[in-house]
Motif scaffolding. Structure first.
Motif, short mmCIF file in Angstrom:
data_model
loop_
_atom_site.label_atom_id
_atom_site.label_comp_id
_atom_site.label_asym_id
_atom_site.label_seq_id
_atom_site.Cartn_x
_atom_site.Cartn_y
_atom_site.Cartn_z
N UNK A 47 0.78 -1.21 -0.02
CA UNK A 47 -0.07 0.01 0.13
C UNK A 47 0.80 1.16 0.01
N UNK A 48 2.00 1.16 0.88
CA UNK A 48 2.71 2.40 0.93
C UNK A 48 3.53 2.81 -0.51
N UNK B 269 1.51 6.66 -7.07
CA UNK B 269 0.67 7.74 -7.51
C UNK B 269 1.12 9.13 -7.36
N UNK B 270 2.11 9.30 -6.32
CA UNK B 270 2.61 10.50 -6.21
C UNK B 270 3.72 11.06 -7.34
N UNK C 4 -2.10 9.44 4.70
CA UNK C 4 -1.80 10.84 4.67
C UNK C 4 -1.18 11.38 3.44
N UNK C 5 -0.23 10.63 2.91
CA UNK C 5 0.57 10.99 1.83
C UNK C 5 -0.35 11.22 0.56
N UNK C 6 -1.37 10.28 0.80
CA UNK C 6 -2.46 10.44 -0.49
C UNK C 6 -3.16 11.77 -0.42
N UNK D 126 2.85 14.54 5.37
CA UNK D 126 1.91 13.22 5.62
C UNK D 126 2.43 12.82 7.05
N UNK D 127 3.62 12.79 7.75
CA UNK D 127 3.79 12.52 9.01
C UNK D 127 2.87 13.32 9.89
N UNK D 128 2.81 14.59 9.56
CA UNK D 128 1.94 15.52 10.72
C UNK D 128 0.50 15.10 10.58
N UNK D 129 -0.07 14.78 9.44
CA UNK D 129 -1.40 14.57 9.14
C UNK D 129 -1.50 13.20 9.67
#
Length: 490
Positions: free
Chosen positions: A65-66, A72-73, A390-392, A457-460
């Motif tokens: 998934x990661x 996607x990025x 979050x990255x997404x 993404x880490x913060x979210x």
């Protein structure tokens, strides 16, 4: 003059600091603001303290998934930076219309154009993970716990998916408005109140999945997959409940039949992906208990041959040209002419037909191919799996704010950049040397963009994603009674 002694509380306990005068005041202020907690929240480094290094049996799914989120990025940045003609060749096969680019080669193209494949893989993984516990209870015959499990899962699912979406789009909306940041997809309202009302109207419609029309969220149009995720989740929970009392063989055949219905009778490709994940979970749990039907047992001697074929077929199909939904356009792509005739008449967008088989074969094959499974269990993939949602969520806003300006600065010309960001155009122009998709002027901005996206993404993940798991669990426990487990109706 005697020094003051100040206690500053940290994660490891209380520490004593000797200071005087202004320094004493500063330390007191830092202590009152709990700087340690703020730093832990905003730190770019992942939190690993106290976590076990032992991987779960399905850790490879987290890593997959990661890595899919990372694809996607890459895909979205490639399309956003390059001009329309280049985008056409990114999403076409090798030597389409006589243009033979390295990034369009079979298998290679997955790493530059794998966003669609990644989304299909997300849906299969979701079907697998959402059905793991229900399938375990169905196979053990624990009907009472199954009813409670499905009730809890359905109660929590909407909140888990939409809390991060609502909070991040709200912050993005306020941030771009207050700081007057021009963003291509957004039209600035006359006031902040009007902007908030416009955001509210969009979000409340977007979060209602039973609309008869498609809803697009202009504040983050990449999130079209979230309502699809919610619909697929309902399909999984409903199917699990419907098949709960079926015999083993009947349950497996019904899942296969449901996939066939969604792929060959109606245009329900995303539902088929979720059911496929459910089917793989069912089969693997049966295999772990040596309870597979005889048909599977006859295939056991050929398992590795089958799995390797599935993996390589998946990598080929996962690179399907996606510049058009029309099957006639697909036939113009070298290597896809004869495959195009396999497409079901019921599927409108041809790419999703082939991506269904690609994603299902990939998820089914990975746990049986050691070196592939170990790759998705690496620290990078596991970390990306933890922050993948979050990255997404954040990668799109980063593209449209910081990314657009950096691409303009290094020389990527687009009409909207020249018109709306003239002060950024070509201020650090770099040469476009290198193969398409790996130009120096494309890679250089990611020295800033990738760390920034990972940090956000880490913060979210800490602020919204992890709480969106804990809060629905707390709410469910707070609103239900501790009575005997519910039994399924006779």
């Amino acid at each position: 003059m005697p020094s003051d002694v100040i206690e500053l509380e940290s994660r490891q306990g209380k520490h004593r600091y000797a200071s005087s005068g202004p320094l004493s005041a500063v330390i007191s202020m830092l202590a009152s603001l709990r700087v340690n907690k703020i730093w832990r929240l905003l730190s770019p480094w992942p939190r690993t303290h106290g976590q076990s290094d032992k991987l779960r049996p399905t850790a490879y799914l987290d890593g997959l998934r990661g890595f899919a989120a990372f694809l996607v990025y890459i895909h979205h940045h490639q399309l956003w930076a390059h001009v329309p003609d280049q985008r056409l060749f990114f999403e076409s096969s090798f030597c389409y219309d006589g243009y033979c680019y390295f990034v369009a080669l079979p298998f290679v193209r997955i790493f530059f154009h794998g966003g669609h494949f990644a989304v299909a893989t997300f849906f299969v993984i979701s079907g697998y993970v959402l059905s793991m516990k229900p399938m375990s209870l169905i196979q053990s015959g624990d009907q009472a716990k199954l009813a409670d499990n499905l009730g809890s899962a359905l109660f929590r699912r909407w909140l888990r998916l939409y809390i991060p979406l609502i909070t991040t789009t709200f912050i993005y909306m306020v941030f771009t408005y207050v700081f007057n940041i021009w963003v291509l997809p957004l039209k600035r309202a006359s006031s902040l109140g009007a902007e908030i009302w416009g955001w509210y109207c969009e979000v409340k419609n977007f979060t209602f999945i039973f609309h008869t029309r498609a809803e697009i969220l202009s504040y983050n149009f990449h999130l079209w997959s979230i309502p699809v995720e919610m619909k697929g989740s309902i399909v999984v929970y409903t199917a699990a409940l419907a098949f709960a009392r079926c015999t083993r063989n009947a349950r497996l055949w019904l899942q296969i039949g449901l996939m066939g219905y969604f792929m060959f009778i109606v245009d329900g490709w995303y539902c088929a992906l979720f059911v496929a994940g459910m089917f793989i979970s069912d089969v693997e749990q049966l295999a772990s208990k040596n309870e597979l039907p005889a048909f599977f047992e006859r295939l056991r001697p050929y398992k590795m041959i089958i799995m390797y074929h599935c993996f390589f077929i998946a990598m080929w199909l996962g690179g399907i040209p996606a510049h058009s939904a029309d099957v006639k356009e697909l036939r113009k792509n070298p290597g896809w002419y004869y495959l195009s005739f396999l497409k079901s008449q019921s599927i409108y967008d041809v790419k999703w037909f082939f991506l269904f088989f690609a994603a299902v074969m990939l998820v089914a094959a990975i746990p049986h191919i050691g070196w592939v499974k170990r790759f998705f269990e690496t620290r990078f993939c596991q970390h990306m799996g933890r922050i993948s949602f979050a990255f997404y969520l954040v990668h799109g806003p980063v593209i449209w704010t910081v990314g657009d300006r950096l691409y303009a600065a290094v020389g990527w010309w687009e009409e909207h950049r020249v018109k709306n960001l003239p002060q950024w155009v070509n201020i650090w122009e770099l040469p476009k040397t290198g193969p398409m998709g790996m130009e120096l002027s494309f890679l250089a901005p990611h020295i800033i963009l990738l760390p920034l996206t990972l940090w956000l993404a880490e913060i979210v993940t800490r602020m919204f994603d992890e709480p969106s798991v804990r809060f629905p669990q707390w709410l469910y426990k707070s609103t239900t009674t501790a009575t005997k487990p519910t039994k399924l109706p006779e």
